[in-house]
Design an enzyme around this catalytic site. Structure first.
Site, short mmCIF file in Angstrom:
data_model
loop_
_atom_site.label_atom_id
_atom_site.label_comp_id
_atom_site.label_asym_id
_atom_site.label_seq_id
_atom_site.Cartn_x
_atom_site.Cartn_y
_atom_site.Cartn_z
N GLN A 347 0.85 -1.19 0.00
CA GLN A 347 0.00 0.00 0.00
C GLN A 347 0.88 1.23 0.00
O GLN A 347 2.10 1.13 0.13
CB GLN A 347 -0.96 -0.02 1.20
CG GLN A 347 -2.20 -0.84 0.86
CD GLN A 347 -3.24 -0.82 1.94
OE1 GLN A 347 -2.93 -0.84 3.12
NE2 GLN A 347 -4.50 -0.81 1.54
N THR A 516 1.57 -0.32 6.51
CA THR A 516 0.48 -1.23 6.85
C THR A 516 1.09 -2.62 6.77
O THR A 516 2.21 -2.78 6.31
CB THR A 516 -0.70 -1.18 5.84
OG1 THR A 516 -0.26 -1.74 4.59
CG2 THR A 516 -1.22 0.22 5.61
N THR A 517 0.33 -3.63 7.21
CA THR A 517 0.79 -5.01 7.07
C THR A 517 0.12 -5.64 5.84
O THR A 517 0.01 -6.84 5.71
CB THR A 517 0.53 -5.76 8.40
OG1 THR A 517 1.25 -5.05 9.42
CG2 THR A 517 1.02 -7.19 8.41
N HIS A 518 -0.37 -4.78 4.94
CA HIS A 518 -1.15 -5.23 3.79
C HIS A 518 -0.26 -5.52 2.59
O HIS A 518 -0.32 -4.83 1.57
CB HIS A 518 -2.23 -4.20 3.48
CG HIS A 518 -3.06 -3.86 4.69
ND1 HIS A 518 -3.71 -2.67 4.85
CD2 HIS A 518 -3.31 -4.57 5.81
CE1 HIS A 518 -4.33 -2.66 6.01
NE2 HIS A 518 -4.11 -3.80 6.62
N LEU A 519 0.57 -6.54 2.74
CA LEU A 519 1.41 -7.01 1.64
C LEU A 519 0.58 -7.96 0.80
O LEU A 519 -0.28 -8.67 1.33
CB LEU A 519 2.63 -7.73 2.21
CG LEU A 519 3.50 -6.84 3.11
CD1 LEU A 519 4.19 -7.67 4.15
CD2 LEU A 519 4.48 -6.05 2.31
#
Lengths: 591, 236
Positions: A347, A516-519
């Site tokens: 992100q 974010t941890t949105h990999l």
């Protein structure tokens, strides 16, 4: 010498949201399921119990619920000719560990997806022309439509006990939810959470500048809820300890709270913790998986034979496991050929902090992980990208999830960095600060990808996964444009000072700053085996009894948080396994 | 709240007391260990450091007193127990670097975007860093850090922060960032970890600690009226 156990029908690798959903669905279908979780057992009680869980140092700062990097991590580099260095300390992203995975420590922001983002390349080419998408941007269509996923979004919201306000249900406008949101088959299970004061300020300012605010959909229960599995949730009390913590109030949805209690009642289900899967085993021609090999708590190598292998760990572990197992052709950025590791994305965040006088009390410690007020006017393709020349967008929001002073204290620009001046600034700022984010999308590119590191190894002697990733021209343009739009909201609040945190052109990916941890990506879904690792049902094109579930399937990023789509895709894949695959095991889509 | 004068008096007392210790440490660490056990009670602080030597303890006490001083806004880092907090943290898995991926090869010249790439764990950063800084202070000023006047200490901390001191053994910014991060942690963490004594850090900024139930305060936009409470039930 490995010990070989009795075969089971299905083995599930990784027990977060995706693994728990698949385990539940497959036991319901009558399959004997073993779930392997590499971390320890952990649950709301006693691991997340009041008052010991309210400990910022242990949880957020030292990362008790996060991945243990001493055992395994990734290496990172900016370009294909650079040498990658290990991600030694948790900072930019915080993958989970143990039962529940990141689903135990997430915040609870629970979005769907904009329908056109499921067919992003086709949509942009149709609306803006083929030349609009820059050279090297490898965005793709998912191969599944919003209409196909809608029942699964709806069911997942009921499992999660999601709070929100609908805009349209069955084609009728029913409420003041997000006017850009797609049609729904039903309302949210629970009404939206109350707006914290910061969110009220944001809502008012957004309206003043002509944008359309709505209550964020949150898997934090606004009231009592019993989900379809008979599991009960209690109302959120806005304690401010969501992200990084287990919810002692039983209000934030987690696999541990919302699925595991029901799943445990099935005699067909077994959960083995401290079980680190090394590889998926294949038969001699490499077309069928025979099970997995894992290392147990005592360090013994165990072979678990299974008819069906569900790879459902965190995004990059899924990709790592596929590469280690030789499932699918590894991606080569030089030729653009191969599929495993392709389209790794993330992100692209920007943040504005507004600092107010002492008479404005934002009380940032009051918060709930998924709650807040957002606008979607500059998210997805809700605005005309033609004259702007970039792909993607951002929702903007005040998502006051609970700021604690070790990591959540922000000071206005120019404040002293320590000493008496710092102390005065900290005293003046903490309860009078408001934070808003542009939670932007990140597109996929030919040279942002994952492969195996040639140098560094994990605690089991296997090569680390290597991330090759950096920001591109499109991403700078997008984030800088949308941040200017969000600044209008911040200025309409009339704060004393504003701090804008946005990337400058040329800024490299910074592994030190939390984003974010949105990999996502790396084992992407699609309709062509030449350009995707799994088909539209998340089934491996190459090894038909392997399904790879999670954000690893997303071909590119969105502004929204991924968990809602991960859950819907998990139910969608499970339905295909139950209704099609079990009757006739084999490829569900002909290559 | 105690008045300014009382705090200044206490700070002066503290500085003078600490200044005694490093004179001994010049002779060697063997002697310094003995000094620690003698020095601690005179600080009205029964805590005996487990990790830090007397010279290191003097540095940490002096440095955190400048980073978060006692002043008109209340107690500072020393009064909050931050030195004890740091000493205890260095005996945890964190202090030993066991939460980090620490396999070689390391890369001393890595771009800052890649984060910490040195072989040093928090215990090393303190041990090596304090020795290097005190050596530098001795060579330039004939005194160790803890013996300098507050203005001189402030100046050195600013130079450390800006990376302007060549400490030879490690980057000066690394010592500063480690110390400042742990100081803030010790000032704001729950007192179960040894710092934030009397909940002074939380009282300063208005954080209510482990109250963690704001059902009735969610949408009010008013000053939250209740004092902080810790995990063990202590109220500020």
């Amino acid at each position: 010498m490995a010990t070989t156990l009795k075969p089971v029908n299905a083995v599930v690798v990784g027990f977060g949201w995706a693994g728990s959903i698949l385990a539940k669905e497959l036991t319901e279908a009558g399959l004997q399921v073993v779930a392997l979780e590499r971390g320890p057992h952990q649950d709301t009680y006693p691991d997340g119990a009041y008052p010991n869980t309210l400990d910022e140092l242990t949880y957020n700062s030292r990362g008790k619920l996060f991945q243990d990097l001493s055992k395994s991590t990734v290496s990172i580099r900016h370009g294909v000719n650079d040498t990658a260095l290990p991600y030694r300390q948790l900072s930019a992203f915080l993958p989970g560990n143990g039962v529940g995975g990141a689903g135990l420590h997430w915040s609870g922001v629970h979005f769907r997806i904009m329908p056109e983002e499921l067919r992003l390349r086709s949509h942009y080419e149709e609306r803006y022309g083929k030349g609009f998408i820059p050279e090297g941007m490898t965005i793709q269509d998912y191969g599944v439509s919003y209409e196909e996923l809608e029942p699964h979004f709806d069911f997942a919201e009921k499992v999660f006990g999601t709070s929100g306000t609908a805009y349209k249900v069955k084609g009728q406008v029913v409420g003041d939810g997000n006017p850009f949101a797609p049609d729904r088959s039903d309302h949210f299970p629970l009404p939206a959470l109350k707006d914290v004061y910061s969110a009220q300020l944001f809502r008012k300012a957004a309206e003043e500048v002509g944008m359309r605010p709505y209550a964020m959909p949150a898997a934090n229960a606004s009231g009592p809820w019993t989900n379809p599995y008979g599991v009960q949730m209690g109302p959120c009390n806005f304690c401010g300890f969501c992200s990084g913590y287990a919810c002692y109030m039983y209000s934030k949805a987690s696999p541990n709270l919302n699925i595991l209690p029901a799943l445990k009642q099935s005699e067909l289900f077994e959960l083995r913790v401290n079980s680190n899967v090394l590889r998926v085993n294949l038969d001699s021609d490499g077309k069928r998986a025979t099970g997995v090999t894992y290392v147990d708590a005592q360090g013994r190598e165990i072979v678990q034979p299974a008819d069906l292998v569900i790879v459902s760990a965190f995004q990059f572990h899924n990709v790592h496991l596929m590469l280690l197992s030789g499932i699918g052709k590894p991606y080569d950025p030089r030729t653009g050929e191969g599929v495993v590791g392709k389209n790794f994305a993330y992100q692209n965040m920007a943040t504005i902090k507004a600092f107010f006088d002492r008479d404005v009390h934002t009380n940032p410690f009051i918060g709930t992980g998924g709650g807040g007020v957002a606008v979607d006017d500059f998210n997805a393709d809700n605005f005309d990208h033609g004259p702007l020349g970039f792909v993607g967008g951002s929702p903007f929001w005040v998502n006051q999830a609970g700021s604690k002073p070790i990591r959540g204290l922000s000071l206005p620009p120019g404040a002293p960095s320590w000493g008496s001046g710092w102390k005065q600034a900290a005293k003046d700022a903490y309860t009078h600060t408001l934070s808003m984010d542009a939670h932007g999308s990140n597109m996929s590119y030919r040279d942002n990808y994952l492969d195996l590191d040639p140098t560094y190894k994990d605690a089991y002697g296997q090569p680390l996964l290597r991330m090759t990733f950096d920001w591109k021209e499109n991403e700078y343009k997008m984030t800088r444009y949308v941040t200017e739009q969000m600044r209008k909201i911040a200025e309409a609040m009339n704060p004393k000072a504003i701090a804008v945190h946005v990337k400058n052109f040329g800024d490299h990916f910074n592994t030190r700053v939390y984003q974010t941890t949105h990999l996502l990506g790396g084992a992407i879904m699609g309709s062509d085996p030449k350009t995707s690792a799994v088909n539209r049902y998340l089934q491996s094109w190459d090894v038909h009894n392997v399904f790879v579930i999670g954000a690893s399937a997303f071909p590119q990023g969105t502004g929204y948080n991924p968990t809602g789509l991960v859950a819907a895709l998990a139910y969608w894949s499970a339905k295909a396994i139950r209704e099609q695959y079990l009757k006739n095991p084999g490829p569900l889509v002909q290559a | 709240m105690p008045d300014d004068k009382a705090f200044n008096g206490r700070r002066d007392f503290l500085r003078k007391t600490l200044a005694v210790i490093p004179a001994i440490t010049v002779a060697g660490y063997g002697v310094a260990t003995t000094a620690a056990s003698q020095a601690a009670p005179t600080l009205q602080n029964p805590y005996r450091p487990r990790f830090f030597t007397a010279a290191e303890w003097a540095f940490v006490n002096a440095a955190v007193a400048r980073l978060i001083p006692s002043d008109a806004n209340g107690p500072g880092a020393v009064e909050a127990g931050v030195p004890e907090f740091i000493d205890r943290q260095l005996e945890t898995a964190y202090g030993h670097g066991n939460l980090w991926y620490m396999q070689a090869p390391f890369s001393a010249d890595a771009a800052p975007e890649f984060g910490h790439q040195l072989k040093l764990v928090p215990r090393d950063i303190y041990r090596i860093g304090i020795a290097a800084l005190d050596r530098w202070c001795q060579s330039q000023h004939g005194k160790v850090f803890a013996e300098l006047e507050p203005a001189g200490q402030d100046d050195l901390l600013r130079q450390l922060e800006g990376g302007h001191l060549d400490l030879q053994d490690l980057p000066s910014t690394l010592l500063f960032s480690q110390l400042w991060q742990n100081t803030r942690e010790g000032f704001f963490a729950d007192p179960i970890h040894g710092g934030n004594r009397g909940l002074v850090g939380w009282k300063l900024v208005g954080f209510p600690g482990a109250r963690a139930d704001f059902m009735d305060w969610v949408d009010r936009g008013e000053k939250y009226p209740f004092p902080p409470v810790s995990i063990s039930g202590e109220r500020g």
